[in-house]
Write a protein that holds these residues in place. Structure first.
Motif, PDB file in Angstrom:
ATOM      1  N   GLU A 281      17.107   3.278  41.704  1.00  0.00           N
ATOM      2  CA  GLU A 281      16.193   3.828  42.707  1.00  0.00           C
ATOM      3  C   GLU A 281      15.326   2.715  43.299  1.00  0.00           C
ATOM      4  OE1 GLU A 281      12.767   7.302  43.254  1.00  0.00           O
ATOM      5  OE2 GLU A 281      13.824   7.076  41.346  1.00  0.00           O
ATOM      6  N   GLU A 282      15.224   2.692  44.604  1.00  0.00           N
ATOM      7  CA  GLU A 282      14.500   1.618  45.278  1.00  0.00           C
ATOM      8  C   GLU A 282      12.995   1.821  45.173  1.00  0.00           C
ATOM      9  OE1 GLU A 282      15.809   0.437  49.134  1.00  0.00           O
ATOM     10  OE2 GLU A 282      17.862   1.072  48.770  1.00  0.00           O
ATOM     11  N   GLU A 283      12.299   0.748  44.839  1.00  0.00           N
ATOM     12  CA  GLU A 283      10.841   0.766  44.805  1.00  0.00           C
ATOM     13  C   GLU A 283      10.316  -0.593  45.254  1.00  0.00           C
ATOM     14  OE1 GLU A 283       9.764  -1.314  41.606  1.00  0.00           O
ATOM     15  OE2 GLU A 283      11.821  -1.665  42.212  1.00  0.00           O
ATOM     16  N   ILE A 284       9.021  -0.657  45.489  1.00  0.00           N
ATOM     17  CA  ILE A 284       8.407  -1.875  46.010  1.00  0.00           C
ATOM     18  C   ILE A 284       7.159  -2.230  45.204  1.00  0.00           C
ATOM     19  CG2 ILE A 284       9.257  -1.492  48.369  1.00  0.00           C
ATOM     20  CD1 ILE A 284       6.504  -0.414  49.109  1.00  0.00           C
ATOM     21  N   THR A 285       6.798  -3.491  45.272  1.00  0.00           N
ATOM     22  CA  THR A 285       5.531  -3.963  44.716  1.00  0.00           C
ATOM     23  C   THR A 285       4.726  -4.586  45.851  1.00  0.00           C
ATOM     24  OG1 THR A 285       6.629  -4.472  42.620  1.00  0.00           O
ATOM     25  CG2 THR A 285       4.430  -5.396  42.957  1.00  0.00           C
ATOM     26  N   VAL A 286       3.491  -4.125  45.984  1.00  0.00           N
ATOM     27  CA  VAL A 286       2.603  -4.620  47.037  1.00  0.00           C
ATOM     28  C   VAL A 286       1.357  -5.199  46.378  1.00  0.00           C
ATOM     29  CG1 VAL A 286       1.270  -4.001  49.086  1.00  0.00           C
ATOM     30  CG2 VAL A 286       3.433  -2.841  48.615  1.00  0.00           C
ATOM     31  N   MET A 287       0.972  -6.407  46.788  1.00  0.00           N
ATOM     32  CA  MET A 287      -0.243  -7.007  46.221  1.00  0.00           C
ATOM     33  C   MET A 287      -0.934  -7.879  47.266  1.00  0.00           C
ATOM     34  SD  MET A 287      -0.934  -8.941  42.597  1.00  0.00           S
ATOM     35  CE  MET A 287       0.010 -10.439  42.842  1.00  0.00           C
ATOM     36  N   ARG A 288      -2.257  -7.859  47.225  1.00  0.00           N
ATOM     37  CA  ARG A 288      -3.052  -8.746  48.064  1.00  0.00           C
ATOM     38  C   ARG A 288      -4.171  -9.334  47.219  1.00  0.00           C
ATOM     39  NH1 ARG A 288      -4.942  -5.996  53.249  1.00  0.00           N
ATOM     40  NH2 ARG A 288      -2.774  -6.404  53.783  1.00  0.00           N
ATOM     41  N   ILE A 289      -4.195 -10.662  47.125  1.00  0.00           N
ATOM     42  CA  ILE A 289      -5.238 -11.385  46.401  1.00  0.00           C
ATOM     43  C   ILE A 289      -6.116 -12.083  47.424  1.00  0.00           C
ATOM     44  CG2 ILE A 289      -5.743 -13.210  44.725  1.00  0.00           C
ATOM     45  CD1 ILE A 289      -4.341 -10.824  43.494  1.00  0.00           C
ATOM     46  N   SER A 290      -7.420 -11.815  47.390  1.00  0.00           N
ATOM     47  CA  SER A 290      -8.357 -12.428  48.335  1.00  0.00           C
ATOM     48  C   SER A 290      -9.425 -13.194  47.570  1.00  0.00           C
ATOM     49  CB  SER A 290      -9.027 -11.360  49.209  1.00  0.00           C
ATOM     50  OG  SER A 290      -8.065 -10.576  49.893  1.00  0.00           O
ATOM     51  N   LEU A 291      -9.682 -14.424  48.021  1.00  0.00           N
ATOM     52  CA  LEU A 291     -10.710 -15.262  47.395  1.00  0.00           C
ATOM     53  C   LEU A 291     -11.615 -15.836  48.476  1.00  0.00           C
ATOM     54  CD1 LEU A 291      -7.644 -16.398  46.097  1.00  0.00           C
ATOM     55  CD2 LEU A 291      -9.273 -16.802  44.268  1.00  0.00           C
ATOM     56  N   ASP A 292     -12.920 -15.777  48.253  1.00  0.00           N
ATOM     57  CA  ASP A 292     -13.903 -16.403  49.135  1.00  0.00           C
ATOM     58  C   ASP A 292     -14.625 -17.486  48.365  1.00  0.00           C
ATOM     59  OD1 ASP A 292     -13.191 -14.499  50.972  1.00  0.00           O
ATOM     60  OD2 ASP A 292     -15.028 -13.309  50.766  1.00  0.00           O
ATOM     61  N   GLY A 293     -14.938 -18.588  49.072  1.00  0.00           N
ATOM     62  CA  GLY A 293     -15.671 -19.657  48.422  1.00  0.00           C
ATOM     63  C   GLY A 293     -16.003 -20.778  49.386  1.00  0.00           C
ATOM     64  N   PHE A 294     -16.486 -21.870  48.840  1.00  0.00           N
ATOM     65  CA  PHE A 294     -16.904 -23.011  49.654  1.00  0.00           C
ATOM     66  C   PHE A 294     -16.248 -24.276  49.117  1.00  0.00           C
ATOM     67  CE2 PHE A 294     -20.113 -19.766  50.020  1.00  0.00           C
ATOM     68  CZ  PHE A 294     -20.456 -19.782  51.370  1.00  0.00           C
ATOM     69  N   ASP A 295     -15.808 -25.144  50.055  1.00  0.00           N
ATOM     70  CA  ASP A 295     -15.197 -26.397  49.629  1.00  0.00           C
ATOM     71  C   ASP A 295     -16.274 -27.423  49.297  1.00  0.00           C
ATOM     72  OD1 ASP A 295     -16.123 -27.480  52.022  1.00  0.00           O
ATOM     73  OD2 ASP A 295     -14.159 -27.483  53.005  1.00  0.00           O
ATOM     74  N   ARG A 299     -18.142 -25.952  53.358  1.00  0.00           N
ATOM     75  CA  ARG A 299     -17.538 -25.092  54.381  1.00  0.00           C
ATOM     76  C   ARG A 299     -16.930 -23.853  53.734  1.00  0.00           C
ATOM     77  NH1 ARG A 299     -14.101 -29.914  57.123  1.00  0.00           N
ATOM     78  NH2 ARG A 299     -13.562 -30.005  54.903  1.00  0.00           N
ATOM     79  N   PHE A 300     -17.161 -22.698  54.382  1.00  0.00           N
ATOM     80  CA  PHE A 300     -16.639 -21.436  53.860  1.00  0.00           C
ATOM     81  C   PHE A 300     -15.119 -21.396  53.982  1.00  0.00           C
ATOM     82  CE2 PHE A 300     -15.176 -17.063  54.657  1.00  0.00           C
ATOM     83  CZ  PHE A 300     -15.569 -16.465  53.464  1.00  0.00           C
ATOM     84  N   LYS A 301     -14.464 -20.925  52.929  1.00  0.00           N
ATOM     85  CA  LYS A 301     -13.009 -20.797  52.921  1.00  0.00           C
ATOM     86  C   LYS A 301     -12.626 -19.397  52.445  1.00  0.00           C
ATOM     87  CE  LYS A 301     -11.763 -25.082  53.956  1.00  0.00           C
ATOM     88  NZ  LYS A 301     -10.903 -25.413  55.117  1.00  0.00           N
ATOM     89  N   LYS A 302     -11.638 -18.822  53.097  1.00  0.00           N
ATOM     90  CA  LYS A 302     -11.068 -17.551  52.643  1.00  0.00           C
ATOM     91  C   LYS A 302      -9.573 -17.764  52.433  1.00  0.00           C
ATOM     92  CE  LYS A 302     -11.013 -12.577  53.447  1.00  0.00           C
ATOM     93  NZ  LYS A 302     -11.933 -12.279  52.347  1.00  0.00           N
ATOM     94  N   VAL A 303      -9.098 -17.452  51.249  1.00  0.00           N
ATOM     95  CA  VAL A 303      -7.685 -17.612  50.903  1.00  0.00           C
ATOM     96  C   VAL A 303      -7.128 -16.233  50.560  1.00  0.00           C
ATOM     97  CG1 VAL A 303      -6.015 -18.735  49.379  1.00  0.00           C
ATOM     98  CG2 VAL A 303      -8.137 -19.924  49.984  1.00  0.00           C
ATOM     99  N   VAL A 304      -6.000 -15.874  51.179  1.00  0.00           N
ATOM    100  CA  VAL A 304      -5.379 -14.576  50.928  1.00  0.00           C
ATOM    101  C   VAL A 304      -3.900 -14.772  50.601  1.00  0.00           C
ATOM    102  CG1 VAL A 304      -4.829 -12.295  51.843  1.00  0.00           C
ATOM    103  CG2 VAL A 304      -6.982 -13.397  52.482  1.00  0.00           C
ATOM    104  N   TYR A 305      -3.458 -14.221  49.486  1.00  0.00           N
ATOM    105  CA  TYR A 305      -2.043 -14.203  49.111  1.00  0.00           C
ATOM    106  C   TYR A 305      -1.540 -12.770  49.224  1.00  0.00           C
ATOM    107  CZ  TYR A 305      -1.670 -18.955  47.174  1.00  0.00           C
ATOM    108  OH  TYR A 305      -1.608 -20.315  47.011  1.00  0.00           O
ATOM    109  N   ASN A 306      -0.401 -12.586  49.896  1.00  0.00           N
ATOM    110  CA  ASN A 306       0.221 -11.273  50.021  1.00  0.00           C
ATOM    111  C   ASN A 306       1.608 -11.272  49.387  1.00  0.00           C
ATOM    112  OD1 ASN A 306      -1.264  -9.110  51.640  1.00  0.00           O
ATOM    113  ND2 ASN A 306      -1.629 -10.929  52.894  1.00  0.00           N
TER     114      ASN A 306
END
Length: 377
Positions: A281-295, A299-306
């Motif tokens: 049976e077909e199924e999926i995995t969905v994920m979003r990782i979001s990180l906020d911070g400063f270098d 400077r503000f940085k936003k990193v998102v993994y999907n």
């Protein structure tokens, strides 16, 4: 050739055993003969062992024959099984989702000269690895993990299928959710703060509070805001709340026709058929990782993994087994190739902090077509 023992022949355990068998001498153990027969039909290179994980003496006697153990037992067995493995002085990679704090076994692992990588799946797992890596690069202020495993075809009423035991899923719906807000631990009811979130290829999903931060509450206390939410198709939460409020998930016995029954056990048995993933049976995995911070320059940085991963027809492997299991087998290779050899208990964020480990894991996943996309600004 290294000898590996996989404990648990479920959907994820069997996927890990098959993946590792391409390079190592792998045995897979379970009390369920049908599960062992099923995985053996899929891969004849495996050795199978009928084993009762509750029998600690027999478990440890079996473990002593191997170089490394992969633990994929149900959550309620996880902590005691991990402890038994460490006591036999064997390195271990663990994906069992237990409620106890694995870091309490750190001293025991050091004493026995053991490397134990725990919570090493997709979530917890990959999100922690990403967090550990960027914690070395940025001064992080916020971390968010949104994740869910979903059937490709929605079926009323729950629009959900479970790649693992319903009782472990119900645990997500009942265990209080711990968050970090403004540097403080906040406990919220599971299923609370439900919100709608948009995802490519899927559309609208609902995200709700669940207790997924686990080790990072203790290993990353300097990050001001951290939360994890589980994803489901819209309306799923309302149906679960009705069951929960009506007492279907209670663990206290009630009398029915003069006999004592436990509502949670009855509900789990009923939902097993309702939520069971059928073969192929077909199924999926969905994920979003979001990180906020400063270098380092402020400077503000936003990193998102999907992540959007689907059932693999080529290998007949579920998405949840691929995304969870291959993260763990990547960690197995880290240990056996001496890339990571520190002694003690290590949640994934303490492995991902090392750039060579981070790169190895993501290269390993990419080779198996588990693909994460990154945006950074």
């Amino acid at each position: 050739m290294s000898k590996i023992l996989v404990l648990g022949a479920g959907m994820v355990g069997s996927a890990m055993a098959i993946d590792l068998s391409k390079k190592y001498d792998v045995s897979i153990a379970d009390f369920n003969k049908k599960a062992l027969y099923k995985v053996l039909k899929k891969c004849g290179d495996l050795n199978t062992i009928i084993l009762d994980f509750l029998n600690i003496d027999e478990l440890q006697k079996t473990i002593k024959q191997f170089d490394l153990v992969v633990c994929a037992v149900p959550g309620f067995l996880g902590y005691q099984t991990l402890k038994a493995i460490i006591e036999t002085k064997k390195d271990v990679v663990d994906i069992s989702f237990f409620s106890e704090n694995a870091l309490e076994l750190n001293d025991l692992a050091k004493k026995n000269n053991v490397t134990a990588i725990v919570d090493c799946g997709v979530a917890p797992g990959v999100g922690n690895i990403i967090l550990g890596y960027y914690n070395e690069k940025l001064k992080l202020t916020d971390f968010e993990c949104l994740v869910g495993g979903l059937p490709k075809v929605k079926k009323w009423p729950f629009s959900y299928k479970a790649p693992f035991s319903p009782i472990d899923v119900i645990e997500e719906y009942t265990r209080p959710a711990r968050y970090i807000e403004n540097g403080n631990i906040v406990v919220k009811e599971a299923l609370s703060d439900c919100e709608f979130v948009e995802f490519d290829k899927v559309g609208t999903l609902e995200a709700f509070n669940s207790d997924g931060l686990r080790s990072i509450i203790y290993t990353m206390p300097h990050i001001l805001n951290m939360k994890e939410k589980t994803l489901r198709y819209p309306n799923h939460v309302e149906y679960i709340k009705v069951l929960k409020a009506s007492g279907f998930f209670n663990n206290e016995p009630i009398k029915v026709n003069g006999k004592k029954v436990i509502p949670l056990e009855i509900s789990s048995a009923i939902l097993f058929n309702e939520w069971k993933l059928e073969n192929n049976e077909e199924e999926i995995t969905v994920m979003r990782i979001s990180l906020d911070g400063f270098d380092e320059n402020g400077r503000f940085k936003k990193v998102v993994y999907n992540l959007h991963d689907e059932y693999c027809h080529k290998t007949n492997t579920s998405s949840m087994a691929r995304t969870t299991g291959y993260t763990a087998t990547a960690a197995v290779n880290l240990i056996l190739n001496n890339i990571f050899n520190e002694k003690g208990v290590f949640p994934p964020e303490l492995v991902g902090k090392h750039e060579n480990c981070f790169n190895f894991i993501f290269d390993y996943l990419k080779e198996r077509n588990v693909l994460y996309t990154k945006t950074e600004n």
